[in-house]
Write a protein that holds these residues in place. Sequence first.
Motif, mmCIF file in Angstrom:
data_model
loop_
_atom_site.group_PDB
_atom_site.id
_atom_site.type_symbol
_atom_site.label_atom_id
_atom_site.label_comp_id
_atom_site.label_asym_id
_atom_site.label_seq_id
_atom_site.Cartn_x
_atom_site.Cartn_y
_atom_site.Cartn_z
ATOM 1 N N GLU A 151 0.831 -1.212 0.000
ATOM 2 C CA GLU A 151 0.000 0.000 0.000
ATOM 3 C C GLU A 151 0.858 1.252 0.000
ATOM 4 O O GLU A 151 0.562 2.218 -0.712
ATOM 5 C CB GLU A 151 -0.937 -0.001 1.207
ATOM 6 C CG GLU A 151 -1.952 1.136 1.202
ATOM 7 C CD GLU A 151 -2.941 1.047 0.050
ATOM 8 O OE1 GLU A 151 -2.885 1.926 -0.834
ATOM 9 O OE2 GLU A 151 -3.760 0.119 0.026
ATOM 10 N N VAL A 152 1.924 1.259 0.789
ATOM 11 C CA VAL A 152 2.831 2.420 0.795
ATOM 12 C C VAL A 152 3.419 2.630 -0.599
ATOM 13 O O VAL A 152 3.464 3.761 -1.115
ATOM 14 C CB VAL A 152 3.953 2.227 1.837
ATOM 15 C CG1 VAL A 152 5.038 3.298 1.660
ATOM 16 C CG2 VAL A 152 3.384 2.297 3.250
ATOM 17 N N GLY A 153 3.860 1.554 -1.244
ATOM 18 C CA GLY A 153 4.409 1.668 -2.586
ATOM 19 C C GLY A 153 3.405 2.190 -3.584
ATOM 20 O O GLY A 153 3.720 3.039 -4.434
ATOM 21 N N LEU A 154 2.165 1.720 -3.486
ATOM 22 C CA LEU A 154 1.122 2.178 -4.405
ATOM 23 C C LEU A 154 0.783 3.649 -4.167
ATOM 24 O O LEU A 154 0.547 4.407 -5.111
ATOM 25 C CB LEU A 154 -0.128 1.310 -4.237
ATOM 26 C CG LEU A 154 -0.009 -0.094 -4.823
ATOM 27 C CD1 LEU A 154 -1.096 -1.001 -4.250
ATOM 28 C CD2 LEU A 154 -0.100 -0.047 -6.341
ATOM 29 N N GLN A 155 0.743 4.049 -2.912
ATOM 30 C CA GLN A 155 0.431 5.448 -2.623
ATOM 31 C C GLN A 155 1.524 6.382 -3.132
ATOM 32 O O GLN A 155 1.235 7.482 -3.602
ATOM 33 C CB GLN A 155 0.213 5.645 -1.117
ATOM 34 C CG GLN A 155 -1.079 5.042 -0.596
ATOM 35 C CD GLN A 155 -2.314 5.592 -1.275
ATOM 36 O OE1 GLN A 155 -2.401 6.787 -1.539
ATOM 37 N NE2 GLN A 155 -3.274 4.733 -1.548
ATOM 38 N N THR A 156 2.773 5.952 -3.055
ATOM 39 C CA THR A 156 3.845 6.812 -3.572
ATOM 40 C C THR A 156 3.766 6.936 -5.088
ATOM 41 O O THR A 156 4.189 7.946 -5.659
ATOM 42 C CB THR A 156 5.233 6.277 -3.185
ATOM 43 O OG1 THR A 156 5.405 4.956 -3.703
ATOM 44 C CG2 THR A 156 5.418 6.269 -1.681
ATOM 45 N N GLN A 157 3.207 5.941 -5.765
ATOM 46 C CA GLN A 157 3.087 5.995 -7.220
ATOM 47 C C GLN A 157 1.805 6.664 -7.685
ATOM 48 O O GLN A 157 1.791 7.328 -8.726
ATOM 49 C CB GLN A 157 3.146 4.575 -7.793
ATOM 50 C CG GLN A 157 4.487 3.885 -7.600
ATOM 51 C CD GLN A 157 4.482 2.478 -8.144
ATOM 52 O OE1 GLN A 157 4.620 2.259 -9.336
ATOM 53 N NE2 GLN A 157 4.304 1.499 -7.270
ATOM 54 N N LEU A 158 0.710 6.484 -6.920
ATOM 55 C CA LEU A 158 -0.597 6.919 -7.402
ATOM 56 C C LEU A 158 -1.244 8.025 -6.565
ATOM 57 O O LEU A 158 -2.115 8.737 -7.068
ATOM 58 C CB LEU A 158 -1.560 5.726 -7.431
ATOM 59 C CG LEU A 158 -1.264 4.628 -8.457
ATOM 60 C CD1 LEU A 158 -2.164 3.422 -8.198
ATOM 61 C CD2 LEU A 158 -1.471 5.141 -9.867
ATOM 62 N N GLY A 159 -0.853 8.138 -5.294
ATOM 63 C CA GLY A 159 -1.559 9.027 -4.377
ATOM 64 C C GLY A 159 -1.701 10.448 -4.873
ATOM 65 O O GLY A 159 -2.798 11.035 -4.846
ATOM 66 N N GLU A 160 -0.606 11.034 -5.338
ATOM 67 C CA GLU A 160 -0.656 12.416 -5.817
ATOM 68 C C GLU A 160 -1.383 12.520 -7.144
ATOM 69 O O GLU A 160 -2.120 13.482 -7.393
ATOM 70 C CB GLU A 160 0.761 12.962 -5.978
ATOM 71 C CG GLU A 160 1.537 13.090 -4.689
ATOM 72 C CD GLU A 160 2.992 13.463 -4.958
ATOM 73 O OE1 GLU A 160 3.389 14.535 -4.504
ATOM 74 O OE2 GLU A 160 3.697 12.684 -5.625
#
Length: 230
Positions: A151-160
Amino acid sequence: MSQAIQLGLFVDGEQLPPEAEFAAQLGVSAMTLREALATLRQQGLVETRRGRTGGTFVRRPASPPVTVLRERLRGMTTSSLRDLIDEQFAVSGAAAKLAAARASGADVRRLHTLVRQLSVAPSLGSRIRADSRFHIEVAQASQSERLTRLEVGLQTQLGELLWLPPEPTVATAAAGATKLLDHLAVSAEHAAIADAIAAEDGDRARMLAEGHVERNLRRLTALRLAMARA
């Protein structure tokens, strides 16, 4: 690391560990870390202070670099974006279901706090951080280290990218499909997920989390396609 700072995974003003220790934590060489920190300094995301109380400290900007984010999205292929969307769908749903079975009272309170933070967040940067932190907290409440890392990895790629304001020409080309996310609507969806977790209703928590991710990422796909058409 720049995305992690933007998402609030590092607190503004937080001192980073000494280089050798930090490199070991990240599993990279000291030279690689040094180069990464130099890039972050150029971007204004960290600063290095000298002296007895010196070190490298995080400087988190109030808002994300919109131009840079648009270029990131333009550089993604539709197939790579689809793969990330599929992974986010699977991870978020599984984390929400497990959180409903495993979350503590403190976990639930943190989730509701993040719901409130998003509902009153005044800026784009604060909304991005509250949104991403909510999804990461759900994963942490699942008590699965693997899901949390994913989830942390996905948020760094998609969150913004999820909150990226469309360019006027792109918004027109997309026929209204890529309006800026409504933070109150997103907050309400987060609240429903948190309530399902608090009620220990794993099936409902998973369904709500998957629907939430699907709606948000459908918008991101529409924005990427609109950029290509424009």
